[in-house]
Design an enzyme around this catalytic site. Structure first.
Site, PDB file in Angstrom:
ATOM      1  N   LYS A 292      -4.533 -18.369   0.600  1.00  0.00           N
ATOM      2  CA  LYS A 292      -4.668 -18.090   1.745  1.00  0.00           C
ATOM      3  C   LYS A 292      -4.928 -19.483   2.709  1.00  0.00           C
ATOM      4  CE  LYS A 292      -5.375 -14.669   3.943  1.00  0.00           C
ATOM      5  NZ  LYS A 292      -6.321 -13.693   3.970  1.00  0.00           N
ATOM      6  N   GLU A 299      -8.517 -17.865  15.981  1.00  0.00           N
ATOM      7  CA  GLU A 299      -9.086 -16.744  15.894  1.00  0.00           C
ATOM      8  C   GLU A 299     -10.435 -16.749  16.739  1.00  0.00           C
ATOM      9  OE1 GLU A 299      -8.695 -16.159  11.708  1.00  0.00           O
ATOM     10  OE2 GLU A 299      -9.002 -14.239  11.948  1.00  0.00           O
TER      11      GLU A 299
END
Ligand code: ARG
Length: 478
Positions: A292, A299
């Protein structure tokens, strides 16, 4: 519990009017020092200017004003030194500084509060805070705008799909899309400029509410502190917090803009889109999934925005229906303001950082914008040129789209006969033109109108953006 300086628990050391110390439960709520200590540098500057103002009218000598000013410098140095602790008995930063000044210059410190109330004092401090924060915000907007403009120039001919409802709508150039954010920030910078202006009127001299008895030349004090003007009404001067609300409104709108940019970057960096990759410096890994790379910075831009909006809302609530003039309610202006300043400054800095090393994927963008369905409006406009009213043309293209989907071909995969069957208007020369308007690229360049995505108006827009950025820089002083 000792609450006033020298308190011996009998209540004798409380202010003369009182026989009792404040209840600890009230004291905890009333005491603003835990958050207003941040006013110290502004309070010191203000007090130094006020002392000089008092000296000019003979309330103290010039030498005394200088002694107080030097003492205040020492107080600030002490406060800012590591390990410094205020006393429990210090109610707020204004009282604390006065006490500390007493330690530095003795009884002379008692002369400083002549012709001043904490009401006009705190309003003046906060106005100075807002003015400085507004200028910093303008500078940070300019930095993010510069990043966007640079990227817009280097990506001015990269086609990408433009969206409405997050559904592919019409192709645009990536440079055009990025400049949309540039213009949001340029309006934000102007809003911060307005907040700076609204905070550039000095309340000091308004006293508790009615003005003071001493003919201090307010304009000289204002000029020394960098204010452009003085408040024309002492009641308004002590009870006004519009400048805080103006700053918070600008910050809330700016944070909302950054949340939209953040959101797009999150979506675009997913493997499904694959339009963009953020630099490692602005991404995080997963504690469990080694593959990841998460767009945490984008965000957080998204999620920081509501707390700034909440700060704005809080101030409106604090000031709502508050009778003139000062009410202790107004002490609640500070924490939301500090939080909003920290949040918007961090968000603008992160935005500029993200933009420094961002990598767009030309192929993915181009592939996604090559979908011929995005040219449906071009075909409608071709029909309009044949004299078909637009509404009718819209229906015809709808039928063409349906036919193409049914035969599993792109719009250009339909034959001359098929398109002529849907509309007579596509029977003659227009039938040939039909395939031309469906050629990639022609959809973008057909947007020749000012403000459109075509290369010509985009080049003009880039020029306009350069001028706008220079203007923001000038107002911000960079
Ligand atoms: N700590 C107070 C505030 O932040 C200062 C002003 C106090 N004024 C007063 N009348 N008690 O608002």
């Amino acid at each position: 519990m000792a609450r006033f300086p020298g308190n011996d628990g009998t209540g004798d050391d409380a202010p003369a009017r009182f026989r009792k110390d404040p209840d600890p439960r009230f004291w905890r709520m009333n005491r603003s020092l835990p958050f207003d200590w941040q006013l110290a540098p502004y309070d010191v500057l203000q007090s130094q200017a006020h002392a000089r103002g008092l000296a000019r009218i003979g309330v103290m000598t010039e030498a005394e004003a200088e002694e107080i000013a030097a003492g205040l410098d020492r107080v600030l140095a002490r406060i800012e030194a590591p390990g410094f602790a205020f006393e429990d008995a210090d109610e707020d930063i204004h009282m604390a500084i006065e006490r500390l000044l007493g330690e530095e210059v003795g009884a002379l410190a008692g002369k400083l509060h002549t012709g001043r109330s904490r009401n006009d004092q705190v309003a003046t401090d906060i106005a100075m805070v807002v003015n400085a924060a507004s200028h910093r915000a303008m500078r940070l907007c300019a930095a993010a705008m510069e990043g966007l403009l640079g990227l817009a120039e280097s990506h001015k001919d990269w086609p990408m799909p433009g969206y409405t409802h997050l559904q592919r709508a019409q192709p645009v150039y990536l440079g055009h899309h990025l400049l949309a954010y540039f213009w949001m920030l340029s309006r934000d910078a102007r809003r911060f400029g307005f907040a700076a202006e609204s905070a550039s009127v000095m309340p000091l001299g308004s006293g508790a509410l009615a003005g003071v008895n001493w003919p201090i030349d307010r304009k000289i004090v204002a000029a020394e502190l960098g204010f452009a003007a003085i408040t024309p009404n002492s009641l308004d001067g002590t009870s006004n917090r519009d400048f805080v609300i103006d700053y918070l409104s600008a910050a809330a709108t700016c944070a909302m803009h950054l949340s939209r940019l953040g959101s797009e970057l999150v979506i675009w960096s997913s493997s499904e889109f694959g339009f963009v990759e953020l630099d490692e410096g602005f991404s995080s890994g997963s504690s469990i999934m080694p593959q990841k790379k998460n767009p945490d910075s984008a965000e957080l831009l998204r999620a920081k925005s509501p707390r700034v909006a909440a700060a704005h809302q809080t101030l409106l609530g604090v000031m709502h229906a508050l009778p003139l003039t000062y009410g202790k309610d107004m002490q609640e202006d500070k924490e939301p303001l500090w939080d909003a300043i920290d949040t918007i400054e961090a968000s603008l800095e992160v935005t500029a950082g993200i933009l420094e090393d961002i990598a767009f994927d030309r192929e993915r963008l181009e592939e996604a914008s090559g979908d011929e369905m995005l040219a449906a409006t071009e075909v409608a406009d071709l029909l309009v040129r044949q004299g078909v009213p637009f509404r009718e043309a819209h229906g015809i293209v709808g039928e063409l789209v349906r036919a193409a989907i049914a035969s599993d071909v792109p719009l250009s995969g339909l034959s001359r006969e098929e398109i002529a069957r849907v509309s007579e208007a596509l029977g003659g020369d227009a039938g040939e033109e039909y395939y031309e308007v469906l050629q990639r690229g022609s959809w973008l360049e057909s947007k020749r109108i000012a403000g459109g995505t075509g290369s010509e108006p985009l080049a003009a827009q880039i020029e306009e953006a350069r001028t706008a950025l220079a203007e923001v820089r000038e107002v911000a002083g960079v």
